[in-house]
Scaffold this active site. Structure first.
Site, PDB file in Angstrom:
ATOM      1  CD  GLU A  95      44.137  41.698  32.169  1.00 37.56           C
ATOM      2  OE1 GLU A  95      44.907  42.565  32.631  1.00 37.56           O
ATOM      3  OE2 GLU A  95      43.060  41.399  32.706  1.00 37.56           O
ATOM      4  CG  ASP A  96      47.738  44.057  34.797  1.00 35.18           C
ATOM      5  OD1 ASP A  96      46.872  43.197  34.533  1.00 35.18           O
ATOM      6  OD2 ASP A  96      47.632  44.840  35.760  1.00 35.18           O
ATOM      7  CG  ASP A  99      45.838  36.142  40.742  1.00 33.75           C
ATOM      8  OD1 ASP A  99      46.348  35.032  40.907  1.00 33.75           O
ATOM      9  OD2 ASP A  99      45.507  36.880  41.702  1.00 33.75           O
ATOM     10  CB  THR A 100      41.346  34.037  39.910  1.00 38.93           C
ATOM     11  OG1 THR A 100      40.698  35.179  39.342  1.00 38.93           O
ATOM     12  CG2 THR A 100      41.805  34.346  41.313  1.00 38.93           C
ATOM     13  N   GLY A 101      42.003  34.375  36.738  1.00 39.19           N
ATOM     14  CA  GLY A 101      41.467  34.254  35.384  1.00 39.19           C
ATOM     15  C   GLY A 101      40.023  34.715  35.274  1.00 39.19           C
ATOM     16  CG  ASN A 102      37.301  34.318  38.525  1.00 37.19           C
ATOM     17  OD1 ASN A 102      36.714  33.400  37.958  1.00 37.19           O
ATOM     18  ND2 ASN A 102      37.809  34.193  39.735  1.00 37.19           N
ATOM     19  CB  THR A 103      39.593  39.964  35.278  1.00 41.60           C
ATOM     20  OG1 THR A 103      39.720  40.079  36.686  1.00 41.60           O
ATOM     21  CG2 THR A 103      39.345  41.323  34.662  1.00 41.60           C
ATOM     22  CG  PHE A 148      50.238  41.591  45.325  1.00 44.66           C
ATOM     23  CD1 PHE A 148      48.994  41.207  44.848  1.00 44.66           C
ATOM     24  CD2 PHE A 148      50.600  42.939  45.251  1.00 44.66           C
ATOM     25  CE1 PHE A 148      48.109  42.138  44.296  1.00 44.66           C
ATOM     26  CE2 PHE A 148      49.720  43.875  44.707  1.00 44.66           C
ATOM     27  CZ  PHE A 148      48.479  43.470  44.241  1.00 44.66           C
ATOM     28  CG  ASP A 155      46.931  48.665  40.999  1.00 38.18           C
ATOM     29  OD1 ASP A 155      46.783  47.699  40.223  1.00 38.18           O
ATOM     30  OD2 ASP A 155      46.060  49.019  41.820  1.00 38.18           O
ATOM     31  NE  ARG A 161      47.294  51.835  38.072  1.00 43.64           N
ATOM     32  CZ  ARG A 161      46.591  50.702  38.050  1.00 43.64           C
ATOM     33  NH1 ARG A 161      47.086  49.627  37.474  1.00 43.64           N
ATOM     34  NH2 ARG A 161      45.390  50.643  38.595  1.00 43.64           N
TER      35      ARG A 161
HETATM   36  P1  IMP Z   1      42.123  37.808  38.055  1.00 43.46           P
HETATM   37  O1  IMP Z   1      40.703  38.124  37.698  1.00 43.46           O
HETATM   38  O2  IMP Z   1      42.228  37.118  39.396  1.00 43.46           O
HETATM   39  O3  IMP Z   1      42.878  37.073  36.986  1.00 43.46           O
HETATM   40  O4  IMP Z   1      42.831  39.172  38.380  1.00 43.46           O
HETATM   41  C1  IMP Z   1      43.285  40.012  37.436  1.00 43.46           C
HETATM   42  C2  IMP Z   1      43.587  41.382  37.998  1.00 43.46           C
HETATM   43  O5  IMP Z   1      43.978  41.361  39.395  1.00 43.46           O
HETATM   44  C3  IMP Z   1      44.783  41.924  37.246  1.00 43.46           C
HETATM   45  O6  IMP Z   1      44.390  42.550  36.051  1.00 43.46           O
HETATM   46  C4  IMP Z   1      45.382  42.856  38.280  1.00 43.46           C
HETATM   47  O7  IMP Z   1      44.757  44.122  38.206  1.00 43.46           O
HETATM   48  C5  IMP Z   1      45.078  42.225  39.624  1.00 43.46           C
HETATM   49  N1  IMP Z   1      46.237  41.447  40.139  1.00 43.46           N
HETATM   50  C6  IMP Z   1      46.326  40.108  40.293  1.00 43.46           C
HETATM   51  N2  IMP Z   1      47.540  39.749  40.769  1.00 43.46           N
HETATM   52  C7  IMP Z   1      48.244  40.901  40.926  1.00 43.46           C
HETATM   53  C8  IMP Z   1      49.587  41.206  41.376  1.00 43.46           C
HETATM   54  O8  IMP Z   1      50.411  40.330  41.729  1.00 43.46           O
HETATM   55  N3  IMP Z   1      49.925  42.527  41.389  1.00 43.46           N
HETATM   56  C9  IMP Z   1      49.087  43.521  41.000  1.00 43.46           C
HETATM   57  N4  IMP Z   1      47.836  43.283  40.552  1.00 43.46           N
HETATM   58  C10 IMP Z   1      47.413  41.990  40.523  1.00 43.46           C
HETATM   59 MG    MG Z   2      44.923  46.136  39.110  1.00 38.83          MG
END
Ligand code: IMP
Ligand code: MG
Length: 171
Positions: A95-96, A99-103, A148, A155, A161
């Site tokens: 993963e890049d 963040d929340t971890g939901n994805t 952010f 992105d 990117r």
């Molecule tokens: P999560 O589901 O909240 O963990 O979000 C994951 C996705 O949100 C990442 O794969 C990114 O595409 C996007 N994201 C979360 N934080 C950032 C950030 O600081 N910069 C760019 N993309 C982010």
């Molecule tokens: Mg993204």
């Protein structure tokens, strides 16, 4: 005008990817490693990481994008399924940023159905402040409390990117 505040230099990113690649090569010796990159954000990290892993491994991609629904958890849309057979294999999700971890939670739930031997997580950035689910990032190059960031695959509205280093974006 958005402001780009330099956060992590290109050289520092490469140094950390090198270290992570070495650790993965050690830990996965004798295993059946498949790097499973999460599109789109991981493509640059994945390209560099695979070249720092010295053991045989295969690469596949999964497409997932989160779209903002009315519910706070959001919904994940799978835009590409893995092509390789993952049953009984050692899957390392790349993963890049977490963040929340939901994805990642949704992706793990989906991959689990394909019956791999193991699933672990490797993320370029582990951003912890907004974590909503219990998820362990097994390998991360950098930890970040908040902010952010863009560049190196990350992105903002699909842009930036291509930046070779990582910047804090101030809108
Ligand atoms: P999560 O589901 O909240 O963990 O979000 C994951 C996705 O949100 C990442 O794969 C990114 O595409 C996007 N994201 C979360 N934080 C950032 C950030 O600081 N910069 C760019 N993309 C982010
Ligand atoms: Mg993204």
């Amino acid at each position: 005008m958005p402001q780009f505040i330099p956060l992590i230099k290109e050289q520092e990113i490469q140094r950390q990817i090198q270290k992570t690649g070495q650790q993965i090569s050690k830990d996965y010796k004798g295993k059946d490693l498949v790097l499973l990159g999460v599109l789109k954000g991981s493509f640059i990290f994945l390209a560099d990481l695979t070249r720092k892993i010295s053991i045989d491994h295969e690469i596949d991609l999964i497409g997932a994008s989160s779209y903002e629904g009315t519910s706070s958890t959001g919904q994940i849309l799978f835009t590409k399924q893995p092509d390789l057979e993952l049953k009984d294999r050692d899957v390392l999700l790349v993963e890049d940023i977490v963040d929340t971890g939901n994805t990642l939670l949704k992706i793990i739930e989906f991959i689990t159905l394909l019956d791999p031997r193991s699933i672990k997580i490797c993320s370029l950035i582990d951003k912890r402040e907004r974590r909503e689910v219990k998820i362990d990032v097994d390998y991360s190059c950098f930890s970040l409390e908040k902010g952010f960031i863009v560049g190196f695959g990350l992105d903002y509205n699909e842009k930036y990117r291509n930046l070779p280093a990582i910047y804090d974006l101030k809108l």
